[in-house]
Design an enzyme around this catalytic site. Structure first.
Site, short mmCIF file in Angstrom:
data_model
loop_
_atom_site.label_atom_id
_atom_site.label_comp_id
_atom_site.label_asym_id
_atom_site.label_seq_id
_atom_site.Cartn_x
_atom_site.Cartn_y
_atom_site.Cartn_z
N ASP A 50 10.70 17.37 10.64
CA ASP A 50 11.10 16.36 9.67
C ASP A 50 11.70 15.15 10.39
O ASP A 50 12.79 15.25 10.98
CB ASP A 50 12.14 17.00 8.72
N TYR A 107 8.85 1.49 -3.48
CA TYR A 107 8.05 1.71 -2.27
C TYR A 107 7.87 0.39 -1.51
O TYR A 107 8.05 0.32 -0.29
CB TYR A 107 6.69 2.31 -2.69
N GLN A 142 -7.77 -4.87 -13.69
CA GLN A 142 -6.92 -5.17 -12.54
C GLN A 142 -7.77 -5.13 -11.27
O GLN A 142 -8.70 -4.33 -11.17
CB GLN A 142 -5.72 -4.19 -12.46
N ARG A 165 -8.37 -5.21 -6.91
CA ARG A 165 -7.85 -4.78 -5.62
C ARG A 165 -8.95 -4.94 -4.57
O ARG A 165 -10.14 -5.04 -4.90
CB ARG A 165 -7.48 -3.28 -5.64
#
Ligand code: NAD
Length: 332
Positions: free
Chosen positions: A50, A149, A218, A220
């Protein structure tokens, strides 16, 4: 032998970068919470651990490293980032990884570092028109990312730049715009739109409808994984040290992307745009969509790196569709 560390080597982009570095003759150490899912890693050493833990980061960042790639992040597609439930984890987990990494790279004098930022750090107010979004690098401020984010990515860009200014860290920062292709997550909620469309189309029968979240208008752009890796390596070889877009300029609507997947499946499938109350009834929350339009702007990359991605979206979708089809056949 030259040495490289890839953080997030068990994930999509990291595992492809490991392959690339091996083909370039590096000794590679991969680090991740998990092993690669779809193929065996080519890394010489793979540490499961981790990266939020500074002790682990001290261990994996050696004194004689030539390159370090930081791809590890708590992330996923729209169904993960935009629903709100994962905000605290996304910010906390990724920030800890980046704080540990920047600090340790300076301490151990790593020769060159790559940090993977995201187009999600661009301000939402420049991405309201689906036909004309603005994502040039100089449009980042005043900041207003559309998700936590994106805020964490912006914070970590600034973190790496501060370590560059104050401690001489040699860092390159790429702002990825929707990377896709074989060996990426294709199921389970963390997958991105191209993989989701391919999976849905592959699973449909003639006469079925394919569900698209929202009105599908939309926009992208999507960059094929091989070109993402090539762009990162070109950036690493260059002297360009400001954050820079790594994406495709071939913008499509989500319905056009869905139609591409349908055409590749060669089935008679219609598109079902699920929105408003119907969506809420099925999933218990609003449509997790992100900004209305987003496209990469490659001017800076073209001018400073002297190269740009140009692989057609349809070709990338073809490879991705075939690969997802093969994954579905395996799980049948
Ligand atoms: P991914 O989720 O496939 O890979 C990320 C990896 O990081 C995973 O394997 C995960 O297990 C690992 N990880 C997460 N937390 C960890 C921890 N605490 N310790 C060790 N490992 C940990 O994602 P990806 O698509 O390969 O993306 C790589 C990077 O690029 C990420 O930083 C992401 O935010 C960024 N990015 C990706 C895209 C895209 O379209 N794929 C777009 C913009 C930015």
């Amino acid at each position: 032998m030259k040495k490289a560390v890839v953080m997030g080597a068990g994930g999509f982009i990291g595992s492809h970068m490991v392959k690339r570095l091996k083909s370039e003759g590096y000794w590679v150490r991969g680090v991740d919470l998990k092993h690669t899912e779809f193929t065996k890693t080519e890394a010489d050493e793979f540490i499961i651990g981790d990266l939020r833990d500074p002790i682990l980061v001290q261990k994996v960042v050696d004194k004689d490293l030539d390159l370090l790639y930081q791809f590890a992040a708590d992330m996923g597609g729209a169904g993960y980032i935009f629903v709100g439930d994962n905000d605290a984890n996304v910010m906390h987990n990724s920030a800890l990884i980046n704080l540990n990494t920047a600090h340790e790279c300076v301490k151990k004098n790593v020769k060159k570092v790559f940090y993977s930022s995201s187009a999600c750090m661009y301000p939402a107010y420049n991405q309201t028109d689906p036909d004309n979004p603005m994502c040039s690098e100089d449009s980042a401020y005043p900041a207003q990312p559309d998700s936590e984010y994106g805020w964490e990515k912006l914070f970590s860009e600034r973190l790496f730049k501060a370590f560059e200014r104050n401690y001489g860290l040699n860092v390159r920062i790429g702002r990825f715009h929707n990377i896709f292709g074989p060996e990426g997550t294709w199921d389970g909620g963390k997958e991105k739109a191209p993989a989701a469309m391919c999976r849905k189309a592959a699973k449909c029968q003639d006469g079925d409808s394919l569900e698209v979240w929202g009105d599908g208008q939309q926009t992208r752009s999507f960059l094929y994984i091989d070109e993402c890796i090539e762009s990162v390596q070109k950036l690493m070889e260059s002297n360009f040290t400001e954050p820079i877009n790594i994406g495709s300029e071939e913008m499509v609507s989500i319905n056009q992307l869905a139609q591409m997947a349908i055409d590749l499946s060669q089935k008679k499938i219609t598109i079902n745009n699920l929105e408003g109350e119907a969506f809420k009834k099925k999933y218990g929350h609003e449509v997790p969509m992100g900004v209305r339009g987003r496209n990469s702007d490659n001017k800076l990359f073209r001018e400073n790196i002297g190269w740009e991605p140009n692989y057609p979206l349809l070709k990338g979708m073809e490879h991705t569709f075939k690969w997802i089809q093969s994954q579905l056949n395996r799980s049948d």
